[in-house]
Motif scaffolding. Structure first.
Motif, short mmCIF file in Angstrom:
data_model
loop_
_atom_site.label_atom_id
_atom_site.label_comp_id
_atom_site.label_asym_id
_atom_site.label_seq_id
_atom_site.Cartn_x
_atom_site.Cartn_y
_atom_site.Cartn_z
N CYS A 270 22.67 38.71 -9.34
CA CYS A 270 21.35 39.34 -9.52
C CYS A 270 21.41 40.31 -10.70
O CYS A 270 22.23 41.22 -10.72
CB CYS A 270 20.93 40.08 -8.26
SG CYS A 270 19.40 40.98 -8.48
N CYS A 273 16.31 42.15 -12.50
CA CYS A 273 15.18 42.08 -13.43
C CYS A 273 13.85 42.35 -12.73
O CYS A 273 12.84 42.56 -13.38
CB CYS A 273 15.14 40.70 -14.08
SG CYS A 273 14.85 39.38 -12.87
N CYS A 276 11.34 38.78 -9.20
CA CYS A 276 10.98 38.32 -7.85
C CYS A 276 9.99 39.28 -7.20
O CYS A 276 9.16 38.86 -6.38
CB CYS A 276 12.23 38.15 -6.98
SG CYS A 276 13.29 39.59 -6.95
S1 SF4 Z 1 14.56 37.53 -9.78
FE1 SF4 Z 1 15.11 39.07 -8.25
S2 SF4 Z 1 16.90 38.24 -7.22
FE2 SF4 Z 1 16.62 37.06 -9.08
S3 SF4 Z 1 17.88 38.09 -10.59
FE3 SF4 Z 1 15.88 39.00 -10.81
S4 SF4 Z 1 15.90 40.73 -9.43
FE4 SF4 Z 1 17.67 39.49 -8.92
#
Ligand code: SF4
Ligand code: SF4
Length: 471
Positions: A270, A273, A276
């Motif tokens: 992870c 970022c 999600c």
């Molecule tokens: S989308 Fe969410 S789970 Fe995936 S890398 Fe980014 S923060 Fe981490």
């Protein structure tokens, strides 16, 4: 040449600093979702479109010269293709509701909130409204900035267009819903010429306003604060239920990293970022574990898969998995709870099918004439007058013979057969004559029967009493 910095996906790197601040503040007040594409969103599209088309087009579909689906409340008849249901068939409706409930229980126990994430009208209509919002107000960051801007012609134009789009969808939704109760081909011209029935027009307005409010403003609050299903579905979950989960073992410790770096470093996959979180319509962070606010829409799966692809890591850091699968345990056999749901579902389906095919195609009810108990007739005979109502519950015209049985020598005066249109009710006054010597009681039971003259097996009967004076 790519610099080392270019290889690192930073948290919300495309967002200006002031927007990120606004972003944090606004998340508490209003959720600005980021649009995302991916395999689960395509799946939602493929499953959503047929349902939407069905909802909007069915009221316009004709069947044997009438609406294919029409819940005709004033006439107390429900038309579903060639089937006409009457109030007496309410048991079938009860079976349909029970079957729907057990189907939902089974699906939820197996695949979690599949209904909420893919087919629930609240989810589908919210997605349509969000799409309109994005078309007129732009991406997530543009919408956040627009909301913070003072009013201007540009802002007014964008907001007006968005609300017009929402209003149009809401109006069609309300109109379509009421069209299941009032024929659409009659309702639409009546509304356009301001000659619609006040009740029908009010309901169109009510459902349009509810759609506008729910999908435009309340959105995730309907799921998190108002929907009872979200609260009690956890009782259907078990360790084998598929839910959207974050693979903590693989993802942690989270943080920015270089592409292809997770294997060499002690860093998890992870990269923090927050994509999600930004795509989540309920504003939750799936990395915090299973939460009742999660509607299982899989947007975070598509978001994270796109990030993993860019980072050169395997997809599935966020994905569908059961608790057992995450713990590396294999599932053996079908759990007893699921077997119970499936058994109940099969029993209900069998009862529904048998009730549907064995329901009587004719119905009769009898009431005595309230004016007089009996009428003296020539030769010392006595007449009683009855009101008989025969309902033809088939879709075809049928002729019935009316019989009175149970009193020796009793005879019907006048019409003894009636022709009833399909799906119609026929009322008939019947004068029955009998010899008092054949009436053992002051109120002797008499059975009225309506028998189809073409199919003797189709008949209905109802009991009443023949009154005579005291002997
Ligand atoms: S989308 Fe969410 S789970 Fe995936 S890398 Fe980014 S923060 Fe981490
Ligand atoms: S956590 Fe993921 S699956 Fe759950 S509601 Fe948010 S985006 Fe949808």
């Amino acid at each position: 040449m790519n610099s080392q910095h270019d290889d690192v996906i930073a948290v919300d790197s495309a967002v200006p600093a002031e927007v990120s601040e606004l972003d944090k503040k606004s998340r508490r007040e209003k959720i600005y979702t980021r649009a995302i594409e991916g395999r689960f969103q395509r799946l939602r599209l493929y499953t959503g479109w047929p349902l939407l088309l069905g909802y909007f087009l069915l009221p316009w579909l004709m069947w044997d010269g009438r609406e294919a689906i029409l819940f005709d409340l004033p006439a107390r008849k429900f038309h579903i293709l060639s089937l006409t249901l009457w109030p007496q068939d309410l048991i079938l409706l009860a079976f349909i509701l029970i079957i729907a409930a057990f189907t939902l229980f089974t699906v939820t126990a197996l695949w979690g909130r599949l209904w909420c994430g893919y087919t629930c009208p609240q989810t589908v209509w919210t997605a349509i409204f969000m799409y309109i919002e994005q078309r007129f107000e732009g991406s997530r960051n543009q919408r956040i900035k627009l909301d913070q801007e003072p009013m201007s012609w540009r802002k007014l134009r964008k907001k007006t267009l968005k609300h017009c789009g929402w209003g149009l969808v809401a109006a069609f939704t309300g109109l379509t819903f009421v069209s299941y109760f009032v024929p659409a081909r009659q309702l639409l011209p009546d509304l356009l010429t301001f000659s619609a029935d006040l009740g029908a027009a009010s309901f169109v307005l009510l459902f349009s306003a509810a759609t506008y409010l729910n999908a435009g403003y309340l959105r995730e609050k309907v799921c998190t604060d108002m929907c009872p299903y979200a609260r009690f579905q956890s009782v259907m979950f078990d360790k084998n239920t598929l839910v959207v989960t974050y693979d903590t073992d693989r993802g942690e410790p989270r943080g920015s990293r270089k592409r292809f770096a997770s294997k060499e470093s002690h860093q998890g996959d992870c990269i923090d970022c927050e994509l999600c979180v930004q795509v989540c319509p309920t504003g939750i962070d799936i990395r915090d574990g299973l939460q009742y606010e999660c509607i299982g829409c899989a947007l975070c799966i598509d978001a994270c898969d796109s990030v993993m692809e860019k980072m050169g890591s395997p997809k599935g850091l966020v994905g569908y998995a059961s608790e057992n699968a995450l713990a590396g345990q294999k599932t053996t056999g079908i759990p007893p709870k699921i077997l119970g749901y499936i058994a109940a579902l099969l029993v209900m389906l069998a009862l529904f099918t048998s009730s549907l095919f064995n329901r009587s195609l004719v119905d009769i009810s009898v009431s005595r004439d309230r004016g007089q108990l009996y009428l003296p007739a020539a030769g010392g005979l006595i007449d009683n007058v009855f009101e008989i109502r025969v309902t033809n519950r088939s879709d075809e015209v049928a002729t019935y013979r009316i019989e009175a049985v149970g009193i020796t020598g009793a005879s019907i005066l006048g019409e003894e057969s009636i022709t009833v249109l399909g799906g119609e009710l026929f009322e008939l006054g019947v004068r029955l004559r009998a010899d008092p010597s054949n009436l053992p009681f002051p109120g002797t039971p008499v059975l009225f029967r309506a028998v189809s003259i073409h199919h003797e097996a189709i008949y209905a009967e109802a009991e009443s009493r023949f009154i005579r004076p005291a002997l």
